[in-house]
Design a protein around this motif. Structure first.
Motif, PDB file in Angstrom:
ATOM      1  N   LYS A  47       0.566   7.382   2.557  1.00  0.00           N
ATOM      2  CA  LYS A  47      -0.193   6.504   3.465  1.00  0.00           C
ATOM      3  C   LYS A  47      -1.695   6.673   3.250  1.00  0.00           C
ATOM      4  CE  LYS A  47       3.096   6.438   7.318  1.00  0.00           C
ATOM      5  NZ  LYS A  47       3.278   6.877   8.721  1.00  0.00           N
ATOM      6  N   MET A  48      -2.122   7.919   3.025  1.00  0.00           N
ATOM      7  CA  MET A  48      -3.542   8.190   2.815  1.00  0.00           C
ATOM      8  C   MET A  48      -4.067   7.432   1.588  1.00  0.00           C
ATOM      9  SD  MET A  48      -5.361  11.906   2.302  1.00  0.00           S
ATOM     10  CE  MET A  48      -4.887  12.094   0.602  1.00  0.00           C
ATOM     11  N   TYR A  49      -3.212   7.274   0.579  1.00  0.00           N
ATOM     12  CA  TYR A  49      -3.594   6.536  -0.624  1.00  0.00           C
ATOM     13  C   TYR A  49      -3.273   5.048  -0.505  1.00  0.00           C
ATOM     14  CZ  TYR A  49      -4.787  10.725  -3.232  1.00  0.00           C
ATOM     15  OH  TYR A  49      -5.391  11.877  -3.673  1.00  0.00           O
ATOM     16  N   ALA A  50      -2.973   4.594   0.696  1.00  0.00           N
ATOM     17  CA  ALA A  50      -2.693   3.186   0.991  1.00  0.00           C
ATOM     18  C   ALA A  50      -1.513   2.643   0.185  1.00  0.00           C
ATOM     19  CB  ALA A  50      -3.936   2.332   0.786  1.00  0.00           C
ATOM     20  N   LEU A  51      -0.529   3.491  -0.041  1.00  0.00           N
ATOM     21  CA  LEU A  51       0.682   3.051  -0.729  1.00  0.00           C
ATOM     22  C   LEU A  51       1.706   2.586   0.298  1.00  0.00           C
ATOM     23  CD1 LEU A  51       1.104   5.970  -3.280  1.00  0.00           C
ATOM     24  CD2 LEU A  51       0.199   3.697  -3.751  1.00  0.00           C
ATOM     25  N   GLU A  52       2.537   1.651  -0.098  1.00  0.00           N
ATOM     26  CA  GLU A  52       3.658   1.251   0.740  1.00  0.00           C
ATOM     27  C   GLU A  52       4.711   2.344   0.560  1.00  0.00           C
ATOM     28  OE1 GLU A  52       7.239  -0.019   1.928  1.00  0.00           O
ATOM     29  OE2 GLU A  52       6.981  -0.417  -0.196  1.00  0.00           O
ATOM     30  N   ASP A  72       2.985  15.672 -12.036  1.00  0.00           N
ATOM     31  CA  ASP A  72       1.708  14.996 -11.793  1.00  0.00           C
ATOM     32  C   ASP A  72       1.878  13.481 -11.765  1.00  0.00           C
ATOM     33  OD1 ASP A  72       0.286  17.355 -11.563  1.00  0.00           O
ATOM     34  OD2 ASP A  72      -0.217  17.416 -13.699  1.00  0.00           O
ATOM     35  N   LYS A  73       2.864  12.978 -12.490  1.00  0.00           N
ATOM     36  CA  LYS A  73       3.101  11.536 -12.536  1.00  0.00           C
ATOM     37  C   LYS A  73       3.943  11.042 -11.357  1.00  0.00           C
ATOM     38  CE  LYS A  73       2.604  10.960 -17.493  1.00  0.00           C
ATOM     39  NZ  LYS A  73       3.269  10.551 -18.735  1.00  0.00           N
ATOM     40  N   LEU A  74       4.307  11.947 -10.468  1.00  0.00           N
ATOM     41  CA  LEU A  74       5.112  11.568  -9.311  1.00  0.00           C
ATOM     42  C   LEU A  74       4.326  11.647  -7.999  1.00  0.00           C
ATOM     43  CD1 LEU A  74       8.359  13.506 -10.299  1.00  0.00           C
ATOM     44  CD2 LEU A  74       7.905  11.061 -10.615  1.00  0.00           C
ATOM     45  N   THR A  75       3.068  11.978  -8.094  1.00  0.00           N
ATOM     46  CA  THR A  75       2.256  12.155  -6.883  1.00  0.00           C
ATOM     47  C   THR A  75       1.713  10.824  -6.379  1.00  0.00           C
ATOM     48  OG1 THR A  75       0.200  12.464  -8.101  1.00  0.00           O
ATOM     49  CG2 THR A  75       1.509  14.452  -7.651  1.00  0.00           C
ATOM     50  N   PRO A  76       1.433  10.743  -5.081  1.00  0.00           N
ATOM     51  CA  PRO A  76       0.807   9.531  -4.548  1.00  0.00           C
ATOM     52  C   PRO A  76      -0.534   9.228  -5.221  1.00  0.00           C
ATOM     53  CG  PRO A  76       1.692  10.837  -2.754  1.00  0.00           C
ATOM     54  CD  PRO A  76       1.811  11.666  -4.001  1.00  0.00           C
ATOM     55  N   ALA A  80      -1.427   5.707  -6.946  1.00  0.00           N
ATOM     56  CA  ALA A  80      -2.577   4.934  -6.477  1.00  0.00           C
ATOM     57  C   ALA A  80      -3.536   4.631  -7.630  1.00  0.00           C
ATOM     58  CB  ALA A  80      -3.303   5.684  -5.364  1.00  0.00           C
ATOM     59  N   SER A  81      -3.659   5.575  -8.575  1.00  0.00           N
ATOM     60  CA  SER A  81      -4.600   5.378  -9.682  1.00  0.00           C
ATOM     61  C   SER A  81      -4.126   4.334 -10.683  1.00  0.00           C
ATOM     62  CB  SER A  81      -4.877   6.698 -10.393  1.00  0.00           C
ATOM     63  OG  SER A  81      -3.731   7.096 -11.159  1.00  0.00           O
ATOM     64  N   ILE A  82      -2.818   4.166 -10.799  1.00  0.00           N
ATOM     65  CA  ILE A  82      -2.319   3.177 -11.752  1.00  0.00           C
ATOM     66  C   ILE A  82      -1.892   1.878 -11.084  1.00  0.00           C
ATOM     67  CG2 ILE A  82      -1.580   4.911 -13.423  1.00  0.00           C
ATOM     68  CD1 ILE A  82       1.297   4.388 -12.466  1.00  0.00           C
ATOM     69  N   LYS A  83      -1.887   1.853  -9.770  1.00  0.00           N
ATOM     70  CA  LYS A  83      -1.552   0.653  -8.980  1.00  0.00           C
ATOM     71  C   LYS A  83      -0.280  -0.014  -9.457  1.00  0.00           C
ATOM     72  CE  LYS A  83      -5.937   0.045  -7.148  1.00  0.00           C
ATOM     73  NZ  LYS A  83      -6.149   0.948  -6.125  1.00  0.00           N
ATOM     74  N   ARG A  84       0.815   0.727  -9.405  1.00  0.00           N
ATOM     75  CA  ARG A  84       2.114   0.191  -9.810  1.00  0.00           C
ATOM     76  C   ARG A  84       2.537  -0.935  -8.927  1.00  0.00           C
ATOM     77  NH1 ARG A  84       6.201   4.778 -11.954  1.00  0.00           N
ATOM     78  NH2 ARG A  84       4.917   5.478 -13.623  1.00  0.00           N
TER      79      ARG A  84
END
Length: 84
Positions: A47-52, A72-76, A80-84
C-alpha cells in the motif's frame, strides 16, 4: 499411604501434562501471530508503494510458482519501480 502417593503422582503427571499442552497452544498462537504480522507488513508495504494489493500478491505468487528465487524481485519496491 500408598494409595495417596499414587493419587498424588497421577495428579502431578496430569498437572505437568496440562502445562505442556498449554505451552504448546501458546507456541502455536505465537507462530500464527508472527505469520499474521508478516502478511500485515507485506500488505502495508505494498500500500505504501501505491500498489493494488491483490494484484501484487497474485503476481508475486505466480512468480514464485514460475521459479523466481531472487527475493529482491518479489518486493513491493521492485514492483513499484517497474510498474507491472
Amino acid at each position: 499411604m500408598k494409595d495417596r502417593d499414587e493419587q498424588e503422582q497421577i495428579l502431578c503427571r496430569a498437572h505437568v501434562q496440562s502445562k505442556y499442552a498449554y505451552a504448546a497452544e501458546i507456541s502455536k498462537q505465537l507462530e500464527a501471530l508472527q505469520l499474521a504480522m508478516v502478511f500485515h507488513t507485506i500488505i502495508e508495504t505494498a500500500k505504501m508503494y501505491a500498489l493494488e494489493v491483490k494484484g501484487y500478491l497474485t503476481r508475486v505468487l505466480q512468480d514464485i510458482i514460475n521459479g523466481e528465487t531472487d527475493c529482491d524481485k518479489l518486493t513491493p519496491a521492485y514492483f513499484a519501480s517497474i510498474k507491472r
